[in-house]
Scaffold this active site. Structure first.
Site, PDB file in Angstrom:
ATOM      1  N   TYR A  89       0.845  -1.196   0.000  1.00  0.00           N
ATOM      2  CA  TYR A  89       0.000   0.000   0.000  1.00  0.00           C
ATOM      3  C   TYR A  89       0.881   1.246   0.000  1.00  0.00           C
ATOM      4  O   TYR A  89       0.592   2.221  -0.690  1.00  0.00           O
ATOM      5  CB  TYR A  89      -0.932  -0.005   1.223  1.00  0.00           C
ATOM      6  CG  TYR A  89      -1.939  -1.125   1.201  1.00  0.00           C
ATOM      7  CD1 TYR A  89      -3.100  -1.047   0.443  1.00  0.00           C
ATOM      8  CD2 TYR A  89      -1.733  -2.280   1.946  1.00  0.00           C
ATOM      9  CE1 TYR A  89      -4.033  -2.077   0.424  1.00  0.00           C
ATOM     10  CE2 TYR A  89      -2.651  -3.319   1.937  1.00  0.00           C
ATOM     11  CZ  TYR A  89      -3.794  -3.211   1.164  1.00  0.00           C
ATOM     12  OH  TYR A  89      -4.700  -4.236   1.142  1.00  0.00           O
ATOM     13  N   ASN A 112     -13.089  -0.454  -4.666  1.00  0.00           N
ATOM     14  CA  ASN A 112     -12.947  -0.868  -6.063  1.00  0.00           C
ATOM     15  C   ASN A 112     -14.136  -1.740  -6.453  1.00  0.00           C
ATOM     16  O   ASN A 112     -14.294  -2.839  -5.940  1.00  0.00           O
ATOM     17  CB  ASN A 112     -11.626  -1.624  -6.238  1.00  0.00           C
ATOM     18  CG  ASN A 112     -11.437  -2.202  -7.623  1.00  0.00           C
ATOM     19  OD1 ASN A 112     -12.166  -1.887  -8.549  1.00  0.00           O
ATOM     20  ND2 ASN A 112     -10.442  -3.060  -7.751  1.00  0.00           N
ATOM     21  N   CYS A 120      -6.754  -4.942  -7.476  1.00  0.00           N
ATOM     22  CA  CYS A 120      -6.415  -4.515  -6.119  1.00  0.00           C
ATOM     23  C   CYS A 120      -5.899  -5.683  -5.277  1.00  0.00           C
ATOM     24  O   CYS A 120      -5.258  -5.461  -4.252  1.00  0.00           O
ATOM     25  CB  CYS A 120      -7.592  -3.831  -5.448  1.00  0.00           C
ATOM     26  SG  CYS A 120      -9.100  -4.800  -5.423  1.00  0.00           S
ATOM     27  N   HIS A 121      -6.115  -6.912  -5.729  1.00  0.00           N
ATOM     28  CA  HIS A 121      -5.590  -8.075  -4.997  1.00  0.00           C
ATOM     29  C   HIS A 121      -4.063  -8.116  -5.025  1.00  0.00           C
ATOM     30  O   HIS A 121      -3.448  -8.789  -4.217  1.00  0.00           O
ATOM     31  CB  HIS A 121      -6.173  -9.383  -5.565  1.00  0.00           C
ATOM     32  CG  HIS A 121      -5.823  -9.649  -6.999  1.00  0.00           C
ATOM     33  ND1 HIS A 121      -6.532  -9.080  -8.044  1.00  0.00           N
ATOM     34  CD2 HIS A 121      -4.854 -10.403  -7.562  1.00  0.00           C
ATOM     35  CE1 HIS A 121      -6.002  -9.490  -9.193  1.00  0.00           C
ATOM     36  NE2 HIS A 121      -4.981 -10.302  -8.925  1.00  0.00           N
ATOM     37  N   GLU A 146      -2.020 -16.350  -9.997  1.00  0.00           N
ATOM     38  CA  GLU A 146      -1.000 -15.626 -10.750  1.00  0.00           C
ATOM     39  C   GLU A 146       0.412 -16.136 -10.435  1.00  0.00           C
ATOM     40  O   GLU A 146       1.396 -15.572 -10.908  1.00  0.00           O
ATOM     41  CB  GLU A 146      -1.092 -14.123 -10.471  1.00  0.00           C
ATOM     42  CG  GLU A 146      -2.371 -13.506 -11.004  1.00  0.00           C
ATOM     43  CD  GLU A 146      -2.407 -11.987 -10.892  1.00  0.00           C
ATOM     44  OE1 GLU A 146      -1.351 -11.365 -10.687  1.00  0.00           O
ATOM     45  OE2 GLU A 146      -3.503 -11.426 -11.020  1.00  0.00           O
TER      46      GLU A 146
END
Length: 150
Positions: A89, A112, A120-121, A146
């Protein structure tokens, strides 16, 4: 308004569109509504299928990005985080030239309304995975998809 569901092993996604843009993605756990698809949602679900099978790393679905000017700045910066990578962040706050606004960045992330497409993950806390509007288990699922080790 158009809407379709996309099923994942952990939950379902409710995708909403105005016909021109993807406007919302909600995490659903057993809540099902009548589907009313459109060409844009067909494309978005095709992209999700390819994303979850690790064949797509950058979404091209047109998005209706909404929020305050600060929130929009955060969302655009989120879309610059590469697939398979995370930042904190604090790093994101620095990237948008608001170095002390890491809590505000977290707050913007929680608002979001197009998660996954606006990733945002990929933003984590300094010493932990951090929170997630859909729940930490979904955040872990997305990061692991991912190839990010948690």
């Amino acid at each position: 308004m158009f809407q379709v569901f996309y099923k994942l092993p952990i939950c379902s996604l409710l995708l909403k569109s105005d016909g021109e843009f993807l406007t919302e993605v909600d995490f659903c756990f057993g809540e099902y509504f009548e589907e009313n698809s459109c060409e844009l949602l067909e494309f978005a679900t095709w992209e999700l299928k390819n994303y979850f099978s690790k064949k797509l790393k950058i979404f091209k679905t047109p998005l209706k990005i909404q929020g305050s000017s600060f929130e929009v700045k955060v969302y655009k910066a989120l879309m610059q985080i590469p697939y398979g990578q995370t930042i904190t962040y604090k790093d994101l706050a620095q990237n948008i030239n608001h170095p002390k606004a890491f809590r505000a960045v977290g707050n913007a992330n929680s608002k979001n309304n197009i998660p996954i497409f606006i990733p945002c993950h990929r933003v984590v806390a300094k010493n932990s995975i951090g929170g997630y509007n859909g729940g930490v288990s979904i955040k872990k699922f997305l990061l692991q998809n991912e190839g990010i080790k948690i």
